[in-house]
Design an enzyme around this catalytic site. Sequence first.
Site: not given
Length: 245
Positions: A90, A155
């Site tokens: 985080p 991708r």
Amino acid sequence: MRYDVLTLFPEMFTGVLGSSILKKAEERKLVSYNVIDFRAYSEDKHSRVDDYPYGGGGGMVLTPQPIFDAIEDITKEKSSGKRRIILLCPQGERYTQRKAEELAEFEQLIFICGHYEGYDERIREHLVTDEISIGDYVLTGGELGAMVIIDSVTRLLTGVLGNETSAVTDSFSTGLLEYPHYTRPVDFRGLKVPDVLLSGHHKNIDEWRHQEAIKRTLKRRPDLLKDRELSKREKEWIDTFKDNL
């Protein structure tokens, strides 16, 4: 691209890496996946990989030894200049499309997926090259974050997508949200495809798409426009759109 993932829960990756575009990319030998249960590197007789934090406090902390040994084992063959070692946490920089494009330039990405309260600070200081957070919230572990990054980077790799322009025009790749798309039928329940898209005039189509991208970004993510160097034409469009939003 080679992905190495250090995790205590390798079974979490089975469905994601074995499906859709990620699976096809591996079958075409454009990527390889190596998911490692780093508990196997523990020198503790009970294979423990965590311990109580010095100074007290709640929760358990991942110990450095299994992580260091696992990283040293999987990096001994490749040049350090061609890989990144990513700590999912985080506290890391917020993940963006720009970061995905940066990571896609490397040959090896190694992910450290933590659980429990956190990591021994020596892992953070002496092993990793990048600390990444996929958002301002806390998950039970880094696995989901690693999956997100693997998908978004893969991708972008040459040959992965059938249409090589798809990734280039995605939202955020240009700094703008993507323009609207339409397909057949031309008229669906009285809702019609914009005439410009049926005109065959590619210059006009490109301009319409650019305008729509600006309009959508202004409406949904105006923060993205603050750091963008706007052209004179884009500024004129924005002034016009503001009156109608």
